[in-house]
Scaffold this active site. Structure first.
Site, mmCIF file in Angstrom:
data_model
loop_
_atom_site.group_PDB
_atom_site.id
_atom_site.type_symbol
_atom_site.label_atom_id
_atom_site.label_comp_id
_atom_site.label_asym_id
_atom_site.label_seq_id
_atom_site.Cartn_x
_atom_site.Cartn_y
_atom_site.Cartn_z
ATOM 1 N N ALA A 196 -2.477 -7.946 1.860
ATOM 2 C CA ALA A 196 -2.667 -7.048 0.697
ATOM 3 C C ALA A 196 -1.572 -7.166 -0.356
ATOM 4 O O ALA A 196 -1.554 -6.373 -1.305
ATOM 5 C CB ALA A 196 -2.833 -5.589 1.119
ATOM 6 N N ALA A 197 -0.690 -8.151 -0.237
ATOM 7 C CA ALA A 197 0.329 -8.332 -1.292
ATOM 8 C C ALA A 197 -0.355 -8.683 -2.617
ATOM 9 O O ALA A 197 -0.024 -8.131 -3.670
ATOM 10 C CB ALA A 197 1.312 -9.419 -0.892
ATOM 11 N N GLY A 198 -1.326 -9.592 -2.553
ATOM 12 C CA GLY A 198 -2.052 -9.968 -3.770
ATOM 13 C C GLY A 198 -2.813 -8.775 -4.345
ATOM 14 O O GLY A 198 -2.853 -8.568 -5.562
ATOM 15 N N ASP A 199 -3.401 -7.982 -3.456
ATOM 16 C CA ASP A 199 -4.144 -6.799 -3.923
ATOM 17 C C ASP A 199 -3.201 -5.802 -4.593
ATOM 18 O O ASP A 199 -3.558 -5.163 -5.588
ATOM 19 C CB ASP A 199 -4.838 -6.103 -2.742
ATOM 20 C CG ASP A 199 -5.838 -7.005 -2.047
ATOM 21 O OD1 ASP A 199 -6.403 -7.898 -2.718
ATOM 22 O OD2 ASP A 199 -6.041 -6.832 -0.832
HETATM 23 O O1 RIB Z 1 -6.400 -8.955 0.842
HETATM 24 C C1 RIB Z 1 -6.293 -8.365 2.115
HETATM 25 C C2 RIB Z 1 -7.626 -7.900 2.573
HETATM 26 O O2 RIB Z 1 -8.458 -9.009 2.751
HETATM 27 C C3 RIB Z 1 -7.619 -7.196 3.898
HETATM 28 O O3 RIB Z 1 -7.386 -5.818 3.806
HETATM 29 C C4 RIB Z 1 -8.973 -7.561 4.478
HETATM 30 O O4 RIB Z 1 -9.846 -6.478 4.566
HETATM 31 C C5 RIB Z 1 -9.523 -8.649 3.596
HETATM 32 O O5 RIB Z 1 -10.512 -8.184 2.784
#
Ligand code: RIB
Length: 304
Positions: free
Chosen positions: A250-253
């Protein structure tokens, strides 16, 4: 009023094991721990934007199972508007994640309810899209829905961000013209451009190609190497803040959600990029997807 960020995308329950290393094909490893953690690229980006100062609405689908309730509940707990998170019969999206001792991960996702987010469902929530200042999409829901959202965002004159993750093939060519900010990581930039991307120079070459395809501006994220911001034919390198990495999930998110929140709040692009980078750097110091995402106060207090 804080600016409004609308995220159209996935919600997954992450089934996470930690292991000394990632398994090879046919190999069984002994894991060190197991947790179920709310995730999904769309939901993670929504949580990041909300914790980092934006008013956020999520558009997505969860299943009628217990995970669905937990995923929706996790967003509601962040103050995210979930009127457009529909509950559909069947299983919620899941992600099977292994994180190794070097904080690298391997992920397999099963779409479940995310596959039910069709253009028809999206049309029902057009008022939510109309309320947006910034619209964010990723690729964990059907392509037809992503295409519809991007096109509608452009028609409505919104700032449109596409995080093309996960990318397994070239994007439909007409999408590029709908996108203000295309934010791939290095492997996604490689799939989209067909060029090898492993350095600042190669990231610039890929970004040049993606802009030639019609994308407004391109941000290629390169993990610990920082990122390259491409605007027309000019490039800027933003080094990554240095932190001790525990889990990069989730770093990119977190970068995408933080960048969107900052942009929506009126920061200029360079400020929004640095803000997103600090948020992403803090997220890698902690385990899990949504639990790792920092708050606005934590980002403001960060000293590299
Ligand atoms: O970017 C991380 C996410 O990728 C995770 O939370 C997982 O659910 C996938 O969708």
């Amino acid at each position: 009023m804080p600016a409004n960020v609308v995220v159209i995308g996935s919600l997954n329950m992450d089934l996470v094991t930690r292991a000394p290393r990632l398994p090879r094909g046919g190999e069984t490893l002994i894991g060190e721990s197991f947790s179920t953690i709310p995730g999904g690229k769309g939901a993670n980006q929504a949580v990041a934007a909300a914790r980092l100062g934006a008013q956020v609405s999520m558009v997505g689908c969860v299943g009628s199972d217990a995970y669905g309730q937990q995923l929706r509940g996790a967003l509601l707990a962040e103050g995210i508007d979930c009127q457009a998170v529909s509950v559909v019969d069947g299983s919620s999206g899941v992600a099977l994640i292994v994180v190794d001792d070097n904080s690298q991960n391997a992920i397999v996702i099963v779409a479940g309810a995310n596959g039910e987010l069709t253009p028809t469902v999206l049309e029902r929530f057009d008022a939510v899209l109309q309320s947006a200042d910034v619209i964010i999409c990723q690729l964990e829901v059907p392509d037809a829905t992503v295409g519809h959202a991007l096109k509608r965002g452009r028609e409505l004159g919104k700032t449109v961000i596409l995080n093309p993750a996960p990318a397994s093939r070239a994007l439909p060519s007409e999408w590029y013209a709908y996108v203000d900010y295309l934010i791939p990581n290095e492997s996604e930039a490689m799939v989209l451009s067909g060029l090898a991307v492993d350095s600042l120079e190669t990231a610039e070459a890929a970004a040049t190609q993606l802009i030639a395809s019609g994308a407004g501006k391109v941000i290629v994220t390169l993990g610990a190497q920082g990122l390259v911001f491409a605007n027309g034919s000019s490039f800027e390198h933003f080094p990554a803040p240095r932190v001790k990495s525990v889990d990069t999930t989730a770093a990119g998110d977190t970068f995408v959600g933080g960048f969107a929140a900052a942009l929506a709040s009126g920061k200029d692009e360079a400020e929004a990029i640095r803000f997103g980078q600090v948020a992403a750097a803090l997220s890698v110091t902690r385990a899990g997807a949504q639990p790792s995402i920092p708050t606005l106060l934590e980002v403001q207090a960060f000293k590299s």
